[in-house]
Structures are given as C-alpha cells and as structure tokens.
Design an enzyme around this catalytic site. Structure first.
Site, short mmCIF file in Angstrom:
data_model
loop_
_atom_site.label_atom_id
_atom_site.label_comp_id
_atom_site.label_asym_id
_atom_site.label_seq_id
_atom_site.Cartn_x
_atom_site.Cartn_y
_atom_site.Cartn_z
N ASP A 168 0.75 -1.26 0.00
CA ASP A 168 0.00 0.00 0.00
C ASP A 168 0.78 1.31 0.00
OD1 ASP A 168 -1.92 -1.90 0.27
OD2 ASP A 168 -2.82 -1.05 2.07
N GLU A 400 1.76 -8.72 11.71
CA GLU A 400 1.49 -8.41 10.30
C GLU A 400 2.81 -8.14 9.55
OE1 GLU A 400 -0.92 -4.93 10.05
OE2 GLU A 400 -1.43 -5.21 7.93
#
Ligand code: 2M8
Length: 433
Positions: A168, A400
C-alpha cells in the site's frame, strides 16, 4: 509453550467466521482477496473444507464481468475506514448484487492457491472435483484482466490504485503522489485507533488514496474511464507475477481435469506474451532486478523492493537474470544485520523498517521468495529466508510485519501492525510442512 504450528492453527481458527477469514481482528474485519487465497493454503494443511469454503466465498463475490473485488464487506462494521458506503461499488452496472465490496482488486493469487491446495490434499480425486467446480471463475477473472486492464495490448495488466498492489504505501508510489494534488479530505481514520500511527500510512497519503477512488466513482468504476483518467496507472511486477503464476497453475489444473482445450490454448498465449513483455519492459539491467512501470506518466519507477524478486516465484527470469537478482538480494537486502527480506531497499534513504510497506519484512512475500528461490535451485538462500521467517514469528508472535534490523530483536517487540494476523499463521504452517 505450545508448538508454533498449534499456535498458528489457533490464530487461523480464531479468524475464521464460518464462511471466510478476516485478516486480523479489529484492524481488518472483512474478507480481503489475496489474504483469503493465502489463508486457504494454511487451512489446506489441517482443514480442507475450510480452505475450500474460503475460496468459494471469495469467488461468490465475483462480478458479472469477471472482476473480483479487493474487500468484500460481509458485515456492517465501523472499525474500518473506508467502508462500503465510501467505496460504493454498486455504481458499477456489473457489480455483485449479493455483496457490498470495493471497486478495486488485488493480486490474483487464486489460480496458484488452487494448485497448492491440490498438492497438499491427500484426497486428490475429491480435490480435483472441487477445483473443477470453481476453476472457470478464476479463468474468467484472468480474462477480465487481459480484456480490461491492458490498454496497449502488451500482456501486462495495470493497477489503478496502490491498494490494488497490496504493498500500500511503498516509497515507489511517492513519485506518483508528486504528480497529484488531492484535496485535504475530512475523515476519521480507524486503523490508527488499533495500531501505532508511526507504523501506518500518513493522513496525506490517505488523501491520495481517497482521491483516486473519488475519480473512479465519478465514472461508475468504468475500466475505460479509469484507464483514461486515473492519475495512478501502474504495471506492477508483483501483481503481474501473481497473474502469470496463476495462469501456469490453471494450465496444469485444466490438464488434470481434462478437456478445456480452448482455455488451455488461450492461457498459453497469454503466458507467452506476458512473460516476454515482462522481461523486456520490467527488468532493469542496471539495478539487476524487476521494477514497476508508471503507465500514466510513461516512465519506469526505478526502485528495488521485495516485489522486484517476486518474478522468481512465477519462473519469469532466465537463469542469467535470476543470478543477477540473487546478487542484488544478498548485497542490498541480505547484509548480516538484516533479516530477509525487507519490503524496500535497505540501502535507500526512503527505507523505513517500522512503517508498513516502506521497509518491514512481510511473511507473504517471504513465502513467495522461499518458493521462487527453490524453483531456481538457490537452496541456501531459500533456507535462510525460511529460517528468518520462522525466527521472526517465534521471537515476536504472528504479527502483520516485522522490523528487518536484527539489532531490534532483543525484547520480542519487533513485530508491528496487527497481531494474530492470518496469512502470517497460514504461510508459516506451509513453510513448516
Ligand atoms: C493492507 O491493506 C489495507 C487496504 O487494502 C489497509 O491498509 O487498510 C495491505 O497490507 C494489504 O496487502 C492487505 O491485503 C490488507 C489486509 O491484510 O491490509
């Protein structure tokens, strides 16, 4: 302490909702495209029905034109921004009538995920029957890409939003943000209520993300209009490598199923053209690896990231190119103070080992690199990627993303973003098999 596999199984079972998995509680409370695919690989090792259901639910959200959205909003949940009411995918005339979703997609992993599930299965016949029931939807998705996302007919598809890349806030996109000047939107971020803001994209970056969506919405998510007007139009090596890898898997699986000659022929044509353009256009000889191409501004984005090495996973580089890539990977990303593989070039001034896709190590990319390196016979470095991955999770938990700097790993606090994160658990299970 429970064995690592048992902990991973627990993470996956806790994130299972009954028909799909969330990537992580609170931070990501819906179904994400490439997360789902990678999660199914983990489930396949201990609960094949869940793996199958995961993919079935994902494909059930496919649009009438073959498109598969990046987020499927199965439930109302205001712990995530931007939600369904911002995205308004229903503006597209062919959007699913059944599910609310975004109007953008994510790396097309489903083809190779089905092949992985088949390989893992100990009931091959039943698995093949399942695959036969879903495979045409995946083929239809690939057809969507080649028909709608390749305006110059190169065999390379574009993405129109950084959220489509999966990586992202990579520094690669900074060059594109410089070509834009979006309004300062007023909105309430939800991600930074769950995770330290220092580990997430900035407010100004979000303005850019929202602005691209506003443009797409103005034109009801028309692919033609997006190709014409979106300020973000990029040929991404990771995204295209996933498509090529999935094409290859579809060929293998269709052959196993039998029949489908026309589809196999078409897939082979796509493969030939895609691989050729990929090598001609996206390999940067000077940098010694693959790079992104900015189709809107017609210029290469000359940066090294973990995506630069992902074509190894799809057997795209020649051995000669692969040798160059390994050299670069070891020299720039594999210094003795670094865990493999940072998501962005650790020797660059833009590298930030704490911030999301601007430097930390991600387990999904490591999993691809491990398999890609083994494909080419670089077994030593593949083993290093595997051992690094296991250490990162063992020492910090199922986070993550992880700090790539070894000196940060002294107190078990070098895991960032969400915890109990599904694909970290799923892919660890696969690596440990
Ligand atoms: C991250 O992206 C979402 C938007 O899609 C977000 O930050 O809100 C990315 O890491 C993406 O690759 C991933 O699929 C998603 C869910 O895990 O989170």
């Amino acid at each position: 302490m429970k064995k690592l596999q048992e902990q991973a199984i627990e993470v996956l079972n806790n994130n299972w909702t009954g028909s799909f998995s969330i990537p992580c509680a609170n931070l990501y409370p819906f179904q994400w495209f490439w997360d789902s695919g990678l999660i199914a690989i983990g489930f396949a090792h201990f609960d094949m029905p869940k793996a199958e259901k995961e993919i079935e639910t994902l494909l059930d959200a496919q649009w009438e034109n073959g498109f598969i959205p990046h987020i499927i909003f199965h439930t109302e949940n205001d712990s995530y921004f931007p939600g369904a009411s911002f995205h308004r995918s229903d503006l597209h005339p062919l959007a699913s009538k059944k599910y609310k979703s975004t109007g953008m997609t994510q790396p097309p992993v489903t083809g190779f995920v089905l092949e992985e599930m088949y390989k893992i299965s100990n009931q091959k016949e039943a698995s093949l029957k399942y695959i036969a029931s879903v495979i045409d939807k995946v083929y239809f998705n690939h057809e969507y890409f080649y028909k709608n996302r390749d305006p110059q007919n190169e065999g390379l598809v574009y993405i129109y939003h950084n959220w489509e890349s999966g990586t992202d806030n990579s520094p690669i996109w900074d060059d594109i943000w410089e070509t834009m000047n979006p309004p300062e939107y007023t909105f309430e971020r939800r991600d930074t209520t769950h995770v330290d803001a220092a580990q997430r994209p900035s407010k100004r970056e979000y303005d850019h993300y929202l602005h691209i969506i506003e443009i797409a919405k103005e034109h009801n998510y028309s692919d033609e209009k997006i190709a014409e007007l979106s300020p973000f139009l990029v040929q991404d090596p990771l995204f295209n490598a996933m498509l090529i890898k999935s094409n290859e898997s579809l060929i293998t699986l269709y052959k196993l199923i039998g029949g489908n000659i026309d589809k196999i022929e078409q897939l082979k044509k796509w493969q030939e053209k895609s691989k050729e353009s990929f090598n001609n256009k996206l390999f940067d000889d000077e940098l010694g690896a693959y790079i992104h191409y900015d189709l809107r501004n017609e210029k290469p984005l000359r940066y090294l990231s973990s995506s630069s090495f992902s074509p190894l996973f799809a057997n795209i580089p020649t051995k000669e190119k692969a040798d160059k890539m390994i050299k670069v990977m070891i020299e720039k990303f594999g210094g003795e103070h670094q865990y493999l593989c940072a998501s962005f070039d650790p020797t660059s001034a833009l590298f930030n080992p704490k911030k999301y896709w601007r430097g930390p190590v991600w387990i999904n990319l490591n999993w691809m690199l491990f398999n890609g390196l083994n494909n080419y016979g670089y077994t030593d470095i593949a083993e290093r990627v595997k051992q690094d991955t296991i250490s990162l999770i063992k020492n910090n938990g199922f986070y993550e993303y992880f700090d790539s700097r070894k000196e940060m790993h002294t107190n078990g606090k070098a895991g960032y973003g969400g915890n109990n994160f599904s694909w970290s658990a799923a892919l660890l299970i696969d690596l440990l098999e």
